[in-house]
Design a protein around this motif. Structure first.
Motif, PDB file in Angstrom:
ATOM      1  N   VAL A  20      29.192  76.401  -4.603  1.00 47.96           N
ATOM      2  CA  VAL A  20      29.798  77.633  -5.123  1.00 47.96           C
ATOM      3  C   VAL A  20      31.198  77.844  -4.571  1.00 47.96           C
ATOM      4  CG1 VAL A  20      29.566  80.140  -5.285  1.00 47.96           C
ATOM      5  CG2 VAL A  20      27.524  78.695  -5.428  1.00 47.96           C
ATOM      6  N   THR A  21      31.372  77.584  -3.278  1.00 44.62           N
ATOM      7  CA  THR A  21      32.641  77.908  -2.626  1.00 44.62           C
ATOM      8  C   THR A  21      33.561  76.701  -2.438  1.00 44.62           C
ATOM      9  OG1 THR A  21      31.615  77.626  -0.446  1.00 44.62           O
ATOM     10  CG2 THR A  21      31.580  79.824  -1.417  1.00 44.62           C
ATOM     11  N   ALA A  22      33.088  75.497  -2.720  1.00 43.04           N
ATOM     12  CA  ALA A  22      33.917  74.300  -2.549  1.00 43.04           C
ATOM     13  C   ALA A  22      34.678  73.984  -3.827  1.00 43.04           C
ATOM     14  CB  ALA A  22      33.046  73.110  -2.145  1.00 43.04           C
ATOM     15  N   SER A  23      35.635  73.087  -3.711  1.00 42.09           N
ATOM     16  CA  SER A  23      36.393  72.641  -4.879  1.00 42.09           C
ATOM     17  C   SER A  23      35.476  71.891  -5.840  1.00 42.09           C
ATOM     18  CB  SER A  23      37.541  71.739  -4.433  1.00 42.09           C
ATOM     19  OG  SER A  23      38.292  71.290  -5.539  1.00 42.09           O
ATOM     20  N   THR A  24      35.795  71.926  -7.119  1.00 37.39           N
ATOM     21  CA  THR A  24      34.923  71.335  -8.133  1.00 37.39           C
ATOM     22  C   THR A  24      35.468  70.055  -8.758  1.00 37.39           C
ATOM     23  OG1 THR A  24      35.914  72.765  -9.822  1.00 37.39           O
ATOM     24  CG2 THR A  24      33.923  73.568  -8.734  1.00 37.39           C
ATOM     25  N   THR A  25      36.735  69.732  -8.534  1.00 39.07           N
ATOM     26  CA  THR A  25      37.315  68.519  -9.104  1.00 39.07           C
ATOM     27  C   THR A  25      37.240  67.387  -8.087  1.00 39.07           C
ATOM     28  OG1 THR A  25      39.565  68.963  -8.327  1.00 39.07           O
ATOM     29  CG2 THR A  25      38.907  69.937 -10.438  1.00 39.07           C
ATOM     30  N   VAL A  26      37.323  66.149  -8.566  1.00 41.58           N
ATOM     31  CA  VAL A  26      37.219  64.991  -7.672  1.00 41.58           C
ATOM     32  C   VAL A  26      38.379  64.973  -6.677  1.00 41.58           C
ATOM     33  CG1 VAL A  26      37.202  62.483  -7.556  1.00 41.58           C
ATOM     34  CG2 VAL A  26      35.942  63.650  -9.369  1.00 41.58           C
ATOM     35  N   GLY A  66      40.303  67.459  -5.973  1.00 46.99           N
ATOM     36  CA  GLY A  66      40.239  68.699  -5.218  1.00 46.99           C
ATOM     37  C   GLY A  66      39.277  68.605  -4.052  1.00 46.99           C
ATOM     38  N   ARG A  67      38.145  67.929  -4.239  1.00 46.32           N
ATOM     39  CA  ARG A  67      37.175  67.780  -3.147  1.00 46.32           C
ATOM     40  C   ARG A  67      37.758  66.961  -2.001  1.00 46.32           C
ATOM     41  NH1 ARG A  67      32.064  66.302  -7.060  1.00 46.32           N
ATOM     42  NH2 ARG A  67      31.661  68.431  -7.809  1.00 46.32           N
ATOM     43  N   THR A  99      44.477  70.351  -9.597  1.00 41.56           N
ATOM     44  CA  THR A  99      43.804  69.043  -9.636  1.00 41.56           C
ATOM     45  C   THR A  99      42.889  68.900 -10.838  1.00 41.56           C
ATOM     46  OG1 THR A  99      42.028  69.879  -8.193  1.00 41.56           O
ATOM     47  CG2 THR A  99      43.896  68.765  -7.129  1.00 41.56           C
ATOM     48  N   GLN A 100      43.042  69.776 -11.831  1.00 41.39           N
ATOM     49  CA  GLN A 100      42.222  69.671 -13.033  1.00 41.39           C
ATOM     50  C   GLN A 100      42.519  68.359 -13.764  1.00 41.39           C
ATOM     51  OE1 GLN A 100      39.798  71.457 -14.377  1.00 41.39           O
ATOM     52  NE2 GLN A 100      39.802  72.950 -12.709  1.00 41.39           N
ATOM     53  N   PRO A 101      41.491  67.634 -14.200  1.00 45.93           N
ATOM     54  CA  PRO A 101      41.737  66.405 -14.969  1.00 45.93           C
ATOM     55  C   PRO A 101      42.333  66.730 -16.330  1.00 45.93           C
ATOM     56  CG  PRO A 101      39.402  66.959 -14.979  1.00 45.93           C
ATOM     57  CD  PRO A 101      40.057  67.904 -14.013  1.00 45.93           C
ATOM     58  N   ARG A 102      43.073  65.792 -16.880  1.00 46.29           N
ATOM     59  CA  ARG A 102      43.688  65.992 -18.192  1.00 46.29           C
ATOM     60  C   ARG A 102      42.619  66.025 -19.278  1.00 46.29           C
ATOM     61  NH1 ARG A 102      48.268  61.320 -17.306  1.00 46.29           N
ATOM     62  NH2 ARG A 102      49.390  62.349 -15.596  1.00 46.29           N
ATOM     63  N   VAL A 103      42.819  66.892 -20.210  1.00 49.96           N
ATOM     64  CA  VAL A 103      41.885  67.014 -21.327  1.00 49.96           C
ATOM     65  C   VAL A 103      42.150  65.878 -22.305  1.00 49.96           C
ATOM     66  CG1 VAL A 103      41.119  68.464 -23.233  1.00 49.96           C
ATOM     67  CG2 VAL A 103      41.786  69.504 -21.045  1.00 49.96           C
ATOM     68  N   PHE A 104      41.118  65.157 -22.689  1.00 50.34           N
ATOM     69  CA  PHE A 104      41.277  64.032 -23.608  1.00 50.34           C
ATOM     70  C   PHE A 104      41.783  64.526 -24.966  1.00 50.34           C
ATOM     71  CE2 PHE A 104      39.643  61.092 -26.841  1.00 50.34           C
ATOM     72  CZ  PHE A 104      40.211  59.918 -26.378  1.00 50.34           C
TER      73      PHE A 104
END
Length: 345
Positions: free
Chosen positions: A281-287, A289-290, A332-337
């Motif tokens: 819940v509180t950690a980063s969600t992207t690869v 980002g983690r 750090t969001q991945p690019r949307v295909f």
């Protein structure tokens, strides 16, 4: 012949919230058993009090919010919060202090923000920091491992002291500095590194007893990765950064800075890496980002342990990075295909 498929996504994990929390509790058992072995039954009493108060506080909050009490209590999330806090508290903690920290963690760390899935801060660490700031004397009163204790406390004495405050001895007479705190004190006196590590509170590597505690949490954490309950990015980036920073510092000035193994196998390092920092819940969600999130926590742990006012620093490091998670995820969001940027490249 027609091929029937379900709607996307086609790959998913068959883990409910209850199953995840159940496996987290199982993974905590080796480290918890080591804590009880070296520091006594007070650890168990802390956990029991924390669980009872956590469930009561959770039930009251759900009742006031007109939510299903049975459904929410059965998911096990509040049990994990209670166990993490109970394991983090010294075995001589008064019962009322454990109760205050747990109630604060559930009420202000979880339900104030809307309940499970909405809280920005790790509830257990929020309760721990409240107690550390409010009751610094009690929160630093750790017993020495039982093999090193000059005063032997029976289980009855421990339970009596927790509930009445009377251990039969003055608290200062039966407690001692943790290995991390002891190294800081001794290094400030400019004692040689070899002389410091010959003190009884240090084992072959890490603090005496604490090395086995951290091994227990390391074993449980690796099992969680194998079960795909947590990812490897946060634990390994946290431990890797802490190891690199401590290695460089120790090579430059070994008299002042802890070596790598003592950093990794003392205090709350392993439980932080595998159980606290990985809170979904509180950690980063992207690869990416983690990796950034874990590395930043490892860096802050090293900085606060080395130059800060608190010898362990895990709780402060985690809470500070909890605040930075939205920014880390944003960049750090991945690019949307199929996006215009993807097509241009």
């Amino acid at each position: 012949m027609r091929l029937r498929t379900l709607s996307s996504p086609h790959l998913h994990l068959n883990h409910s919230v209850g199953e995840v929390m159940q496996k987290l509790i199982i993974a905590l058992i080796p480290g918890a058993c080591a804590l009880v072995w070296f520091f006594g039954v007070g650890i168990i009493i802390n956990c029991v009090i924390a669980i009872m108060v956590a469930m009561l506080t959770e039930a009251v909050c759900l009742l006031l919010r007109q939510r299903s009490i049975t459904t929410s209590l059965s998911d096990g999330s509040v049990l994990v919060t209670a166990m993490l806090l109970g394991l983090a508290l010294p075995p001589t903690s008064p019962w009322w202090m454990t109760a205050i920290g747990t109630a604060f963690a559930v009420l202000f760390g979880k339900h104030l923000y809307g309940g499970l899935g909405s809280n920005p801060f790790n509830p257990a660490m929020l309760g721990y920091v409240l107690l550390l700031i409010s009751f610094p004397r009690e929160m630093t009163a750790w017993l020495p491992p039982r093999e090193l204790a000059s005063v032997s406390l029976t289980q009855f004495d421990m339970a009596k002291g927790i509930f009445t405050g009377d251990f039969g001895f003055a608290l200062d007479a039966i407690t001692s500095a943790t290995p991390l705190d002891s190294y800081r004190i001794q290094s400030s006196l400019e004692l040689p590194e070899t002389e410091i590590y010959q003190r009884s509170e240090f084992g072959r590597f890490g603090g005496y007893g604490w090395e086995w505690v951290n091994f227990g949490f390391l074993f449980g954490g690796l099992w969680l990765i194998h079960q795909r309950i947590i990812g490897w990015q946060i634990p390994f980036s946290l431990l890797g950064t802490l190891a690199i920073c401590s290695l460089i510092a120790n090579v430059v000035e070994p008299k002042l800075y802890l070596d790598v193994l003592t950093h990794l196998f003392s205090g709350a390092t392993m439980i932080a890496a595998f159980f606290i920092a990985t809170d979904p819940v509180t950690a980063s969600t992207t690869v990416k980002g983690r990796l950034i999130y874990g590395a930043s926590i490892g860096l802050l742990i090293f900085i606060i342990r080395t130059w800060g006012g608190y010898p362990d620093a895990v709780a402060f490091a985690v809470l500070l990075l909890n605040m930075a998670v939205p920014m880390i995820d944003h960049y750090t969001q991945p690019r949307v295909f199929g996006s215009s940027r993807e097509i241009d490249e």
